[in-house]
Design a protein around this motif. Sequence first.
Motif, PDB file in Angstrom:
ATOM      1  N   LYS A  12     -93.519 -65.723   2.624  1.00  0.00           N
ATOM      2  CA  LYS A  12     -92.481 -64.780   2.208  1.00  0.00           C
ATOM      3  C   LYS A  12     -93.101 -63.431   1.843  1.00  0.00           C
ATOM      4  N   ALA A  13     -94.234 -63.464   1.144  1.00  0.00           N
ATOM      5  CA  ALA A  13     -94.905 -62.211   0.771  1.00  0.00           C
ATOM      6  C   ALA A  13     -95.342 -61.446   2.016  1.00  0.00           C
ATOM      7  N   ILE A  14     -95.896 -62.158   2.978  1.00  0.00           N
ATOM      8  CA  ILE A  14     -96.321 -61.517   4.228  1.00  0.00           C
ATOM      9  C   ILE A  14     -95.123 -60.902   4.937  1.00  0.00           C
ATOM     10  N   THR A  15     -94.028 -61.634   4.983  1.00  0.00           N
ATOM     11  CA  THR A  15     -92.810 -61.124   5.625  1.00  0.00           C
ATOM     12  C   THR A  15     -92.314 -59.870   4.897  1.00  0.00           C
ATOM     13  N   MET A  16     -92.371 -59.892   3.568  1.00  0.00           N
ATOM     14  CA  MET A  16     -91.954 -58.719   2.794  1.00  0.00           C
ATOM     15  C   MET A  16     -92.828 -57.510   3.135  1.00  0.00           C
ATOM     16  N   LYS A  23     -89.952 -47.046   3.307  1.00  0.00           N
ATOM     17  CA  LYS A  23     -89.032 -46.857   2.181  1.00  0.00           C
ATOM     18  C   LYS A  23     -88.411 -48.171   1.731  1.00  0.00           C
ATOM     19  N   GLU A  24     -88.330 -49.141   2.640  1.00  0.00           N
ATOM     20  CA  GLU A  24     -87.760 -50.446   2.312  1.00  0.00           C
ATOM     21  C   GLU A  24     -88.832 -51.480   1.958  1.00  0.00           C
ATOM     22  N   ARG A  25     -90.089 -51.184   2.285  1.00  0.00           N
ATOM     23  CA  ARG A  25     -91.196 -52.111   2.025  1.00  0.00           C
ATOM     24  C   ARG A  25     -91.496 -52.132   0.535  1.00  0.00           C
ATOM     25  N   PRO A  26     -91.628 -53.329  -0.061  1.00  0.00           N
ATOM     26  CA  PRO A  26     -91.932 -53.396  -1.492  1.00  0.00           C
ATOM     27  C   PRO A  26     -93.337 -52.884  -1.803  1.00  0.00           C
ATOM     28  N   ARG A  27     -93.489 -52.343  -2.983  1.00  0.00           N
ATOM     29  CA  ARG A  27     -94.796 -51.880  -3.439  1.00  0.00           C
ATOM     30  C   ARG A  27     -95.699 -53.088  -3.725  1.00  0.00           C
ATOM     31  N   ALA A  28     -96.987 -52.848  -3.756  1.00  0.00           N
ATOM     32  CA  ALA A  28     -97.968 -53.912  -3.992  1.00  0.00           C
ATOM     33  C   ALA A  28     -97.698 -54.640  -5.312  1.00  0.00           C
ATOM     34  N   ARG A  29     -97.279 -53.903  -6.337  1.00  0.00           N
ATOM     35  CA  ARG A  29     -97.013 -54.522  -7.641  1.00  0.00           C
ATOM     36  C   ARG A  29     -95.861 -55.529  -7.533  1.00  0.00           C
ATOM     37  N   VAL A  30     -94.854 -55.224  -6.736  1.00  0.00           N
ATOM     38  CA  VAL A  30     -93.731 -56.150  -6.541  1.00  0.00           C
ATOM     39  C   VAL A  30     -94.225 -57.429  -5.880  1.00  0.00           C
ATOM     40  N   ILE A  31     -95.054 -57.288  -4.860  1.00  0.00           N
ATOM     41  CA  ILE A  31     -95.609 -58.455  -4.164  1.00  0.00           C
ATOM     42  C   ILE A  31     -96.495 -59.255  -5.121  1.00  0.00           C
ATOM     43  N   SER A  32     -97.333 -58.567  -5.875  1.00  0.00           N
ATOM     44  CA  SER A  32     -98.212 -59.235  -6.832  1.00  0.00           C
ATOM     45  C   SER A  32     -97.410 -60.029  -7.851  1.00  0.00           C
ATOM     46  N   ASN A  33     -96.394 -59.412  -8.428  1.00  0.00           N
ATOM     47  CA  ASN A  33     -95.553 -60.102  -9.412  1.00  0.00           C
ATOM     48  C   ASN A  33     -94.849 -61.299  -8.793  1.00  0.00           C
ATOM     49  N   PHE A  34     -94.357 -61.145  -7.560  1.00  0.00           N
ATOM     50  CA  PHE A  34     -93.700 -62.247  -6.859  1.00  0.00           C
ATOM     51  C   PHE A  34     -94.661 -63.417  -6.683  1.00  0.00           C
ATOM     52  N   LEU A  35     -95.880 -63.128  -6.190  1.00  0.00           N
ATOM     53  CA  LEU A  35     -96.849 -64.201  -5.947  1.00  0.00           C
ATOM     54  C   LEU A  35     -97.277 -64.879  -7.246  1.00  0.00           C
ATOM     55  N   LYS A  37     -95.526 -65.184  -9.985  1.00  0.00           N
ATOM     56  CA  LYS A  37     -94.404 -66.017 -10.421  1.00  0.00           C
ATOM     57  C   LYS A  37     -94.312 -67.300  -9.598  1.00  0.00           C
ATOM     58  N   GLU A  38     -94.428 -67.178  -8.281  1.00  0.00           N
ATOM     59  CA  GLU A  38     -94.325 -68.349  -7.413  1.00  0.00           C
ATOM     60  C   GLU A  38     -95.493 -69.316  -7.615  1.00  0.00           C
ATOM     61  N   PHE A  39     -96.704 -68.784  -7.749  1.00  0.00           N
ATOM     62  CA  PHE A  39     -97.864 -69.653  -7.943  1.00  0.00           C
ATOM     63  C   PHE A  39     -97.850 -70.309  -9.319  1.00  0.00           C
ATOM     64  N   GLN A  40     -97.292 -69.631 -10.311  1.00  0.00           N
ATOM     65  CA  GLN A  40     -97.165 -70.263 -11.623  1.00  0.00           C
ATOM     66  C   GLN A  40     -96.216 -71.458 -11.552  1.00  0.00           C
ATOM     67  N   LYS A  41     -95.177 -71.357 -10.739  1.00  0.00           N
ATOM     68  CA  LYS A  41     -94.270 -72.500 -10.548  1.00  0.00           C
ATOM     69  C   LYS A  41     -95.035 -73.676  -9.968  1.00  0.00           C
ATOM     70  N   VAL A  42     -95.856 -73.403  -8.962  1.00  0.00           N
ATOM     71  CA  VAL A  42     -96.626 -74.458  -8.296  1.00  0.00           C
ATOM     72  C   VAL A  42     -97.637 -75.066  -9.261  1.00  0.00           C
ATOM     73  N   PHE A  54    -105.969 -63.826 -12.826  1.00  0.00           N
ATOM     74  CA  PHE A  54    -105.272 -64.778 -11.962  1.00  0.00           C
ATOM     75  C   PHE A  54    -106.302 -65.531 -11.130  1.00  0.00           C
ATOM     76  N   ARG A  55    -106.297 -66.856 -11.213  1.00  0.00           N
ATOM     77  CA  ARG A  55    -107.281 -67.653 -10.480  1.00  0.00           C
ATOM     78  C   ARG A  55    -106.581 -68.734  -9.667  1.00  0.00           C
ATOM     79  N   VAL A  56    -107.091 -68.951  -8.482  1.00  0.00           N
ATOM     80  CA  VAL A  56    -106.626 -70.061  -7.656  1.00  0.00           C
ATOM     81  C   VAL A  56    -107.849 -70.761  -7.080  1.00  0.00           C
ATOM     82  N   VAL A  57    -107.676 -72.007  -6.709  1.00  0.00           N
ATOM     83  CA  VAL A  57    -108.750 -72.758  -6.076  1.00  0.00           C
ATOM     84  C   VAL A  57    -108.430 -72.842  -4.597  1.00  0.00           C
ATOM     85  N   ILE A  58    -109.358 -72.390  -3.783  1.00  0.00           N
ATOM     86  CA  ILE A  58    -109.172 -72.419  -2.336  1.00  0.00           C
ATOM     87  C   ILE A  58    -109.885 -73.653  -1.799  1.00  0.00           C
ATOM     88  N   PRO A  59    -109.169 -74.490  -1.062  1.00  0.00           N
ATOM     89  CA  PRO A  59    -109.824 -75.695  -0.549  1.00  0.00           C
ATOM     90  C   PRO A  59    -110.911 -75.340   0.456  1.00  0.00           C
TER      91      PRO A  59
END
Length: 79
Positions: A12-16, A23-35, A37-42, A54-59
């Motif tokens: 979804k972030a890539i699509t955004m 003018k319609e493309r979201p700013r980087a901060r919007v994408i960062s906040n979205f990701l 929020k979504e990763f915190q759910k996971v 922000f830390r994630v483990v990459i397999p």
Amino acid sequence: NSTDPADQAMMKAITMLWTHDPKERPRARVISNFLIKEFQKVADGDTIASDGIFRVVIPPFPNNWDFTEEGSSWEENLW
């Protein structure tokens, strides 16, 4: 085609970001906040450390991963 929530959030972030009109493309901060929020759910909210980083483990790559262009397509291995 993945049903993994983290994969879906990334897609979804890539699509955004692929929005053609700047003018319609979201700013980087919007994408960062979205990701975040979504990763915190996971991760059940356990994604941001007390230091605010922000830390994630990459397999690891599969043992048979081929880094050459002649090797397997990244799309086949990723999704």
